[in-house]
Design an enzyme around this catalytic site. Structure first.
Site, PDB file in Angstrom:
ATOM      1  N   GLU A  24      33.440  52.728  67.851  1.00 23.39           N
ATOM      2  CA  GLU A  24      33.354  53.407  66.569  1.00 23.39           C
ATOM      3  C   GLU A  24      34.329  54.681  66.731  1.00 23.39           C
ATOM      4  O   GLU A  24      34.088  55.411  67.457  1.00 23.39           O
ATOM      5  CB  GLU A  24      31.734  54.009  66.056  1.00 23.39           C
ATOM      6  N   CYS A  83      31.345  62.239  62.951  1.00 22.20           N
ATOM      7  CA  CYS A  83      32.272  61.211  62.689  1.00 22.20           C
ATOM      8  C   CYS A  83      32.267  60.777  61.081  1.00 22.20           C
ATOM      9  O   CYS A  83      33.085  60.538  60.317  1.00 22.20           O
ATOM     10  CB  CYS A  83      31.918  59.891  63.218  1.00 22.20           C
TER      11      CYS A  83
END
Length: 1015
Positions: A775, A809
């Site tokens: 990720e 994020c």
């Protein structure tokens, strides 16, 4: 029948400034029932018209009445119609109104009445029929609004209240507005009330005295009363920040009370959402005990009977007012936020604060009415209800106890129960009408609540209009069994997430704040790597520091060498055969034990997160919840996958099942220092893999705490190992090692791509291809279109962009705003961000804390410098000098190709882009290499559908914030350069840690095979 003399004995409270009688009563509620029935029948007879409700509807030609009637008869139409009404104030042309009418009411699930269907039968919203439909419906909605809203400005309100006074009704005026999200709005709210009081009291000087409402028991009653909301005095009102909220709100309340007293006006404080109740009561109790305000009796407080703890609150007010020595008013209402409270509690897995059945609320209202009236020497009662029985019960008690006229009044909402109000006046009671006023947009939420109340099946007004039998309407509320009115199940089935802390509850708030101080006493210790079940010293160490106060060392962390990493790999290789044969039930049990330990230590773990990485407490606590959820969810998922599946034929069996991959290296980030490593590690472990955790250096104390929990939960030696170290050396060594089967990584795009490339290279002796799950962040955008709820959109963007200083994020770093609302949105966004509190993460008032370290701070400053050259600085807030702080910064008029619009910054920097159309907004949102999260604020169904299809993100959030994904509900992960692999917390995440196998067996022997089901 008992009289007041039977219920009171004289007593003196030495803390009081006057004598107060003490109430001692044990009158059964049934005592008042015969009189309640008599009064209720009289009231109901006076409020009912001669014709039936259905006959009235048939005879009505006004569209506002038709809309309400249709909403009552068709639940699907009701939902879509009220959604359209909610959206209407944001639509500024007839074509837009017509288009939205078709989109909302053209839903195939909605069965339209013939008249409405005919009106909507136009091909083009710009056509004459479309214009006519828009005019008809918007006019009807405005007419509805004016039924329930006393005016759009003060002059209209004055005319309304003067009309009410001619009808012998008192009033209280409330300024509409659901959300105060900037300090400018909070100050404007105060100033608006000061102006309202000034103009009302000036007008009142010319009013003729009306004894029924202006006098009682030889005492003058203020002719002017206003109702205010405490949360509107401070935009950052927060139950976690008790002292800060109290300080900021109290100064404005004092000013309001002084000015109101000087002008001869009364002030009543409304109650709002449950989360604010206890802090609201605490603030008011403290102010009203101050010498300046202690003897004021022209002040009121509201209690909501749908709350389970409202009786406790009323008893608390009785005790408190005895200490105060002077009475005040309690407005008793049933409550206006039932749907919101039940939904929030269900989503949060908190206990339901409200009764789940209307009968339980009605019964509690009657209990509180009796309790309030029987304590009338302490508290003046204001009984607010449109239920004839509820008002009749109050009147029966008042008559029986001979309660003085000053100590009771009956209240209704403007436009909701006009005939009932007139009947109450005719009975000789003082009646006060709650009069909201303001513009249509801030008033829309209020209007929707009124429409919901009027059209609900359980509404007394609706049941009365439908002419239900008297015995049914006026019967005492039948309370369901305790089990039937227990908390609504949080989910209909499936995985149940752990509850976050509710910091409105002092029993949860105080231990959490105390844990920060407790953890501070443990700072400075040394944490060594865990290798083969032993903590081993290292030659190198680093200091992990508090980014809010860099001189504060959280702990020393030992950094492993290459040799120690190799030793750990060999230990994992040796432990793997036994671990992969360990039954899944046992492995899952260890995860559940880890979850239990995380839950036991959640306040301490949240405190470590606050101090080591600078994350404010509420977000730190949510991260602990996520870690717990990962343990439970992946344990459940592995047990689900255990059996695989069979596809058998006569003479042949086929079994599809899974086996672990081998050794998994987990490289975790610092921004979610507990949740992300926990999720990656326990997923690998429960699947039967041996796991090496290489955490970010700046958050290695927290992963050391996780290590302690995993060891304590029973993970065997060598199966899990904690290897703090430099990513450039130890991390790279582990990625390239031939014995490693899988790498899971969360971090930057540059590092993730390098891991992906290096893992693809076959090393000498390597007999497998490595799996990489990565990720790698995002450049996340939120689109705001013309139909958006701007209160909701501004708050959602601010939270997503600046919570945890933009270091998520999923943080919003771009907001794309449609041109017609660009300036309005930008101005409000800037003021909302300016109102945020920037400071140390451990302070309860902080919303924007530090960034992680000096390198991050300097890198963000470089981006800000670039942004100055590319765009316009709309806001740049100052930040503390001590610590690694960056104040929120907003750039406007940002070009699509600007550096600040394309590159991940990982800080509190927001770019605001302008789009001329919705397709252009979608194109701008997709115009980056990232595809992690995105958001849309819109009340246009076609825009929502288009975003669902075309917005290229792994997680799309509509009309809500884009951060805070919850395990199982919102499995998290993106594509393009945001990541590779299945979503964390989702049903296919564990499959990445497993190798699928198929075993096929021919079970024939010499032409025969076992027959299924044979003896």
């Amino acid at each position: 029948m008992p009289t007041a003399d039977h219920l009171l004995i004289s007593a003196f409270n030495p803390l009081s400034t006057q004598e107060f009688p003490r109430v001692v009563t044990h009158v059964p509620p049934s005592t008042y029932e015969p009189r309640t029935q008599d009064i209720a029948r009289t009231l109901l007879a006076a409020t009912r018209e001669h014709r039936s409700f259905l006959a009235q509807v048939r005879d009505q030609m006004r569209w506002d009445d038709k809309l309400l009637a249709w909403a009552m008869g068709n639940p699907n139409l009701r939902v879509q119609l009220f959604r359209f009404i909610d959206c209407l104030p944001a639509l500024h042309s007839k074509a837009e109104i017509a288009r939205h009418l078709q989109e909302y009411l053209g839903d195939p699930t909605v069965e339209l009445p013939a008249a409405l269907k005919a009106m909507l039968n136009f091909a083009n919203p710009d056509s004459m029929p479309g214009q006519l439909a828009a005019t008809t419906v918007s006019t009807a909605v405005q007419t509805l609004a004016h039924k329930y809203i006393a005016g759009e400005n003060i002059q209209q309100v004055i005319k309304t209240v003067e009309r009410l006074r001619r009808e012998k009704m008192a009033f209280t005026v409330d300024l509409l507005g659901e959300a105060v999200i900037t300090e400018g709005e909070a100050q404007a709210y105060l100033e608006s009330y000061l102006e309202l009081i000034s103009q009302l009291t000036t007008a009142a000087k010319n009013w003729t005295t009306i004894p029924a409402i202006d006098q009682a028991d030889s005492e003058a009653i203020p002719r002017v009363q206003v109702s205010v909301k405490l949360t509107a005095f401070y935009s950052q009102f927060d139950p976690l920040d008790v002292q800060g909220s109290q300080a900021r709100v109290s100064d404005r309340i004092r000013l309001l009370l002084r000015r109101a007293q000087g002008m001869g006006a009364a002030v009543h404080f409304d109650m709002e959402q449950y989360a604010y109740k206890d802090l609201t009561l605490a603030i008011l109790k403290q102010i009203l005990l101050e010498d300046e305000f202690r003897d004021r009796t022209d002040i009121g407080i509201t209690l909501q009977a749908y709350l389970r703890d409202s009786e406790q609150d009323l008893q608390g007010l009785i005790t408190w007012v005895q200490e105060r020595g002077h009475p005040l008013t309690v407005r008793l209402v049933k409550g206006a936020y039932w749907d919101q409270e039940t939904i929030k509690a269900s989503q949060k897995h908190w206990s339901q604060p409200v009764f789940n059945h209307k009968a339980a609320t009605d019964a509690n209202f009657e209990r509180l009415t009796q309790m309030l009236l029987e304590h009338h020497p302490y508290l003046y009662a204001a009984i607010g209800s449109h239920n004839v029985r509820s008002q009749a019960k109050a009147m029966a008690i008042a008559d029986s106890l001979q309660i003085p006229h000053r100590r009771i009044e009956l209240q209704v909402l403007y436009g909701m129960a006009d005939r009932l109000a007139k009947s109450l006046v005719d009975q000789g009671y003082r009646v006060r009408v709650y009069c909201p006023y303001g513009e249509l947009i801030p008033g829309m939420a209020y209007l929707i609540r009124r429409l919901l109340e009027n059209t609900a099946n359980s509404s007394f007004l609706r049941q009365s209009l439908e002419e239900r039998p008297l015995e049914e309407l006026l019967a005492p509320p039948i309370v369901p069994p305790v089990a039937a009115d227990s908390d609504i199940p949080p989910t209909a089935g499936g995985f149940v997430n752990v509850a976050d802390r509710d910091y409105a509850d002092p029993t949860q708030r105080e231990p959490a704040l105390g844990a920060i101080q407790q953890v501070r006493q443990q700072l400075g210790k040394t944490y060594w790597p865990l290798i083969k079940g032993e903590y081993q010293t290292t030659a190198a160490t680093i200091d992990s520091v508090n980014p809010s106060h860099p001189s504060e060392v959280i702990g020393k962390v030992g950094l492993v060498s290459i040799d120690q990493a190799e030793h750990a790999l060999q230990a994992a290789k040796a432990a793997f055969p036994s671990w992969q044969r360990t039954p899944v039930a046992k492995r899952a049990g260890m995860l559940r034990q880890a979850a239990a330990l995380l839950q036991q230590r959640r306040d301490q773990l949240a405190a470590w997160i606050v101090l080591e990485v600078g994350k404010p407490l509420q977000e730190a606590d949510a991260e602990v919840s996520e870690a717990i959820d990962f343990c439970h969810y992946y344990a459940d998922e592995m047990e689900r996958l255990l059996s695989g599946y069979n596809y058998d034929l006569p003479g042949e069996t086929n079994h599809y099942h899974y086996q672990p991959r081998g050794i998994v290296v987990v490289i975790s980030p610092w921004n979610f220092p507990l949740a992300i490593p926990t999720g990656m590690v326990v997923a690998a472990l429960v699947a039967g893999n041996c796991t090496l955790l290489k955490p970010a250096e700046t958050s290695s104390v927290i992963t050391a705490k996780l290590t302690e929990i995993l060891v304590e939960s029973g993970i065997p030696r060598g199966v899990f190992q904690h290897l703090p170290g430099k990513g450039s050396t130890v991390g790279a060594y582990l990625v390239k090692h031939p014995n490693v089967h899988m790498i899971t990584f969360t971090g930057s795009q540059a590092v993730g791509c390098r891991i992906y490339a290096e893992a693809a290279l076959l090393q000498p002796g390597q007999k497998h291809l490595k799996r990489v799950v990565a990720e790698m962040g995002g450049k996340n955008a939120i689109i705001v279109d013309e139909s958006a709820d701007l209160d909701q959109a501004v708050q959602g963007v601010v939270d997503a962009a600046f919570s945890y200083s933009g270091q998520k994020c999923s943080a919003c770093s771009r907001v794309i705003v449609l041109a017609p609302i660009y300036e309005v949105f930008l101005n409000r966004l800037v003021e909302a961000a300016r109102s945020l509190n920037v400071g140390a993460a451990d302070h309860p008032s902080t919303q924007v804390g530090p960034v992680i370290d000096a390198n991050a701070r300097d890198r963000i400053r470089d981006y800000i410098a670039a942004g100055r050259d590319e765009a316009t600085v709309a806001l740049e807030m100052l930040a503390p000098d001590s610590g690694y702080f960056i104040g929120p910064i907003i750039f406007s008029e940002v070009p699509a190709d600007a550096k600040v619009a394309q590159e991940e910054i990982f800080g509190p920097v927001l770019s605001v882009l302008r789009a001329n159309s919705f397709p252009e907004a979608i194109a701008l949102a997709n115009d980056t290499p990232y595809a992690l999260t995105g958001g849309l604020y819109s009340r246009t169904p076609s825009h929502i559908h288009q975003a669902e299809v075309e917005f290229e993100v792994g997680n799309l959030y509509i009309n809500r914030g884009i951060t805070g994904a919850i395990v199982a509900r919102q499995p998290f992960g993106g594509f393009k350069l945001s990541g590779v692999g299945s979503k964390a917390g989702g049903p296919d995440y564990l499959l990445q840690f497993l190798e699928p196998r198929v075993i096929t067996e021919n079970i024939q022997r010499q032409g025969f095979a076992p027959i299924e089901g044979a003896d």
